[in-house]
Design a protein around this motif. Structure first.
Motif, PDB file in Angstrom:
ATOM      1  N   ARG A 119       0.835  -1.193   0.000  1.00  0.00           N
ATOM      2  CA  ARG A 119       0.000   0.000   0.000  1.00  0.00           C
ATOM      3  C   ARG A 119       0.876   1.251   0.000  1.00  0.00           C
ATOM      4  O   ARG A 119       1.680   1.459   0.910  1.00  0.00           O
ATOM      5  CB  ARG A 119      -0.928   0.017   1.223  1.00  0.00           C
ATOM      6  CG  ARG A 119      -2.260  -0.645   0.962  1.00  0.00           C
ATOM      7  CD  ARG A 119      -3.180  -0.579   2.169  1.00  0.00           C
ATOM      8  NE  ARG A 119      -3.368   0.764   2.718  1.00  0.00           N
ATOM      9  CZ  ARG A 119      -4.187   1.033   3.738  1.00  0.00           C
ATOM     10  NH1 ARG A 119      -4.878   0.051   4.308  1.00  0.00           N
ATOM     11  NH2 ARG A 119      -4.302   2.264   4.192  1.00  0.00           N
ATOM     12  N   GLU A 120       0.723   2.087  -1.022  1.00  0.00           N
ATOM     13  CA  GLU A 120       1.599   3.241  -1.182  1.00  0.00           C
ATOM     14  C   GLU A 120       1.485   4.223  -0.027  1.00  0.00           C
ATOM     15  O   GLU A 120       2.455   4.901   0.319  1.00  0.00           O
ATOM     16  CB  GLU A 120       1.305   3.953  -2.506  1.00  0.00           C
ATOM     17  CG  GLU A 120       1.676   3.123  -3.728  1.00  0.00           C
ATOM     18  CD  GLU A 120       1.435   3.867  -5.022  1.00  0.00           C
ATOM     19  OE1 GLU A 120       1.005   5.042  -4.965  1.00  0.00           O
ATOM     20  OE2 GLU A 120       1.689   3.283  -6.095  1.00  0.00           O
ATOM     21  N   ASP A 121       0.324   4.301   0.595  1.00  0.00           N
ATOM     22  CA  ASP A 121       0.166   5.245   1.704  1.00  0.00           C
ATOM     23  C   ASP A 121       0.787   4.729   2.996  1.00  0.00           C
ATOM     24  O   ASP A 121       1.066   5.517   3.910  1.00  0.00           O
ATOM     25  CB  ASP A 121      -1.317   5.555   1.929  1.00  0.00           C
ATOM     26  CG  ASP A 121      -2.116   4.311   2.314  1.00  0.00           C
ATOM     27  OD1 ASP A 121      -1.844   3.231   1.751  1.00  0.00           O
ATOM     28  OD2 ASP A 121      -3.007   4.429   3.171  1.00  0.00           O
TER      29      ASP A 121
END
Length: 203
Positions: A119-121
């Motif tokens: 997950r990029e966040d």
């Protein structure tokens, strides 16, 4: 320098590799594996053997994941460290609050819990924990690298001063070129001066 890898993050020169591990309710951890199978490991990073198949590692379903932590394999001492904080798994997206330590990873039937670091966040959050862990070693590595570079530059500088003295350049001019006084230059390179054959007298 920090780089990403298929497993996580690593530093050049300090031999740390960090990654996210899944946490199970009984205190064991997990990482890697195959589709819908998370390989199980002990807190010190040792793989857990499969109960019925010694050639395979024990595995668990992503549905059994209760949370996540960041881990680091710290060579050359072969130390495996589990870092704080602990992010707990919540089962409703509305309950997610990463800053408060709560992460939603999809319904039990999904594989999202095994791939939460994708997950990029979330990656910057996990990476920040690991960076704080490796910061002391990175500083030492930087000191060592700069020290070696400084020694090389000082040797080149000594050679340049020796060449200047052989060519008859005064201490006054050498000092001004380096940004110090004539006396400072002579004191700094007096051993270089003594080694110069046929040096000229100071002006």
């Amino acid at each position: 320098m920090m780089k990403g890898s298929a497993m996580g993050w690593f530093t050049e020169g300090t031999e740390h590799e960090g990654y996210v591990v899944c946490v199970f309710a009984d205190g064991l951890y997990g990482s890697g594996g195959r589709w819908m199978e998370i390989d199980v490991m002990t807190p010190d990073g040792r793989p857990v053997e499969h109960e019925t198949d010694p050639d395979r590692r024990a595995w668990r379903s992503p549905s059994q994941v209760v949370g996540w932590r960041v881990a680091c394999s710290c060579d050359p001492f072969r130390e495996h460290v589990i870092l704080d904080p602990f992010w707990i798994r919540v089962w409703d997206l509305a309950d997610e609050d990463v800053a408060a330590g709560r992460i939603y990873a999809g319904p039990p039937a999904s594989a999202d819990a095994a791939d939460i670091s994708d997950r990029e966040d979330l990656e910057p959050v996990f990476l920040d924990v690991w960076r704080r862990h490796v910061a002391p070693d990175l500083s030492l590595h930087t000191i060592g690298t700069l020290s070696r570079s400084l020694k090389e530059l000082e040797a080149q500088l000594d050679d340049a001063v020796a060449a200047a003295r052989r060519a008859g350049v005064s201490w006054d001019k050498i000092g001004r070129a380096f940004g110090i006084s004539r006396q400072g230059a002579q004191k700094r390179w007096e051993t270089v001066s003594a080694a110069v054959v046929g040096r000229t007298e100071d002006n």
